[in-house]
Design a protein around this motif. Structure first.
Motif, short mmCIF file in Angstrom:
data_model
loop_
_atom_site.label_atom_id
_atom_site.label_comp_id
_atom_site.label_asym_id
_atom_site.label_seq_id
_atom_site.Cartn_x
_atom_site.Cartn_y
_atom_site.Cartn_z
N VAL A 65 0.86 -1.19 0.00
CA VAL A 65 0.00 0.00 0.00
C VAL A 65 0.90 1.24 0.00
O VAL A 65 1.50 1.59 1.02
CB VAL A 65 -0.94 0.01 1.22
CG1 VAL A 65 -1.80 1.27 1.22
CG2 VAL A 65 -1.82 -1.24 1.22
N SER B 296 -5.27 1.80 -2.79
CA SER B 296 -3.84 2.05 -2.83
C SER B 296 -3.38 2.84 -1.60
O SER B 296 -2.29 2.60 -1.08
CB SER B 296 -3.49 2.84 -4.10
OG SER B 296 -2.14 3.22 -4.10
N LYS B 297 -4.22 3.76 -1.15
CA LYS B 297 -3.83 4.61 -0.03
C LYS B 297 -4.10 3.97 1.33
O LYS B 297 -3.27 4.05 2.24
CB LYS B 297 -4.56 5.95 -0.12
CG LYS B 297 -4.21 6.92 0.99
CD LYS B 297 -4.84 8.28 0.78
CE LYS B 297 -4.43 9.26 1.87
NZ LYS B 297 -4.99 10.61 1.65
N GLY C 106 -5.54 0.59 1.84
CA GLY C 106 -5.63 -0.86 1.90
C GLY C 106 -7.09 -1.29 1.82
O GLY C 106 -8.00 -0.56 2.22
#
Length: 409
Positions: free
Chosen positions: A168, A240-241, A243
């Protein structure tokens, strides 16, 4: 003392050093060491929370020991270090009654037992002891005009997901003094960023958050309807930021219609995340960032994994002039990939020696810290040519040429 200072120099106002609120003002300007920023609050306290004086006010120290950062710390730590400096600068710029601020501090330095990590080195600087820049230095340099500091373009991440727990990546920032930055994934254009995209609205060139790795590819490649593609992008970037297991409730609610309509299911989201962002075991991705000024390309940064590293050397001047005493030049050493990016986890040693009319100052073997090191050479009373010879652990040799001129008075 204040009167004596003005008697000796009546052209400048005076200030002192204090870390105490509401203390007596004995000088012309109330100066205060403001270490109130902890990462998620305002960069500094407002003046009226520190003093009631109507005289000038300046912050004389900030950050420093609140977030010591080594050039070889993990990427997330180095990025937060830069964000903290940006936050303080932005808050200072937002207040009309603050004359300015000077941070603690420019460079790491040798210190006492209470600072450092058991090595008695204070890691409070935005540069290391050899004046090699950490990431936070890009925050400051990007505020400068290109005619003075040159074209600035730095990206906070190596874009290697293996650097982060669970892959992540978190926030990735662009630091630039250009008009705009265009981002590409491989050869596909993703997005153009300008200063208007920065959350730091009070800086001339605020850091810009990279918030799109996909562009229009969901529409063009996966044939997702445009109105649904934007919501799907929001979901993929949130994963992505944060999780997958820590998604904010607002993101889950916004993405829910995608699942209800059958546009995606969990397996498809996983596949799309892997294709566009996660890329575990997939095709090698190259990220390219292009900075433009007045419509002209002025600088490019390329991020790609697994590239060979070589040691480079740079000096601010290659001519030494010896007059009443010897002259000295600093040499900066960096472990860079083929795209010119420093490898912050390259810690190998290099050997150093001089040739000709030069002498080395310091040890003949140094290890790179955070992919960077430095050394110094000096003249020895002879006019002529000289060189610093740098040899890496693989035996590759690099020569840095100098010329020396002796001018006795």
């Amino acid at each position: 003392t204040n009167a004596l200072a003005h008697e000796l120099d009546d052209t400048r106002v005076t200030g002192g050093v204090r870390c105490i609120k509401q203390s007596n003002l004995l000088e012309d300007v109330y100066t205060y060491n403001d270490f109130s920023h902890t990462g998620d609050n305002d960069g500094i306290l407002h003046k009226n929370k520190v003093t009631k004086t109507n005289k000038g006010y300046m912050v004389t120290e900030y950050n420093g020991h609140m977030f010591p950062t080594k050039a070889f710390d993990c990427e997330a730590h180095r990025t937060q270090h830069a964000e903290r400096h940006a936050k303080v600068l932005d808050t200072v710029a937002s207040y009309d009654d603050v004359a300015g601020a000077s941070g603690w501090c420019a460079f790491d330095y040798n210190t006492h037992k209470d600072f450092g990590s058991g090595d008695m080195i204070c890691y409070h600087g935005v540069m290391d002891m050899f004046r090699n820049p950490k990431l936070a230095a890009a925050v400051y340099k990007s505020q400068g005009d290109a005619s003075v500091v040159g074209d600035v373009l730095e990206v906070s991440s190596s874009m290697d997901i293996g650097e982060y727990p669970g892959g992540v990546k978190g926030d990735v920032w662009i630091y630039t003094n250009a008009d705009c930055v265009r981002m590409f994934v491989n050869t596909t254009f993703i997005k153009e960023y300008t200063r208007d995209n920065s959350p730091y609205k009070h800086l001339a060139h605020g850091p810009i958050l990279v918030d799109d790795y996909i562009g229009s590819r969901l529409v063009n490649e996966d044939h997702i309807p445009a109105e649904k593609a934007e919501t799907l992008k929001l979901l993929l970037h949130a994963i992505s930021k944060y999780g997958e297991k820590n998604l904010p409730l607002a993101v889950k609610l916004k993405a829910l219609p995608l699942f209800i309509s059958g546009t995606v299911n969990r397996e498809k989201v996983t596949a799309l995340y892997g294709k566009y962002i996660g890329n575990w075991g997939g095709q090698t991705i190259t990220y390219r960032f292009e900075a433009y000024r007045n419509g002209k390309l002025v600088k490019t940064v390329i991020k790609s994994p697994g590239k060979p590293v070589h040691v480079s050397a740079q000096t601010t001047r290659s001519q030494l002039v010896e007059k009443n005493s010897y002259d000295v030049a600093a040499v900066h050493l960096k472990a860079e990939d083929e795209n010119g990016n420093v490898n912050p986890f390259y810690q190998e040693a290099v050997s150093l020696k001089t040739e000709g009319a030069l002498e080395l100052i310091g040890p003949s073997i140094v290890s790179l810290k955070g992919g960077m090191a430095g050394t110094y050479v000096k003249s020895v009373g002879k006019t002529g040519k000289g060189a610093l010879v740098v040899t890496d652990v693989m035996g590759n040799e690099l020569k840095v040429p100098f010329s020396v001129k002796v001018q006795r008075s």
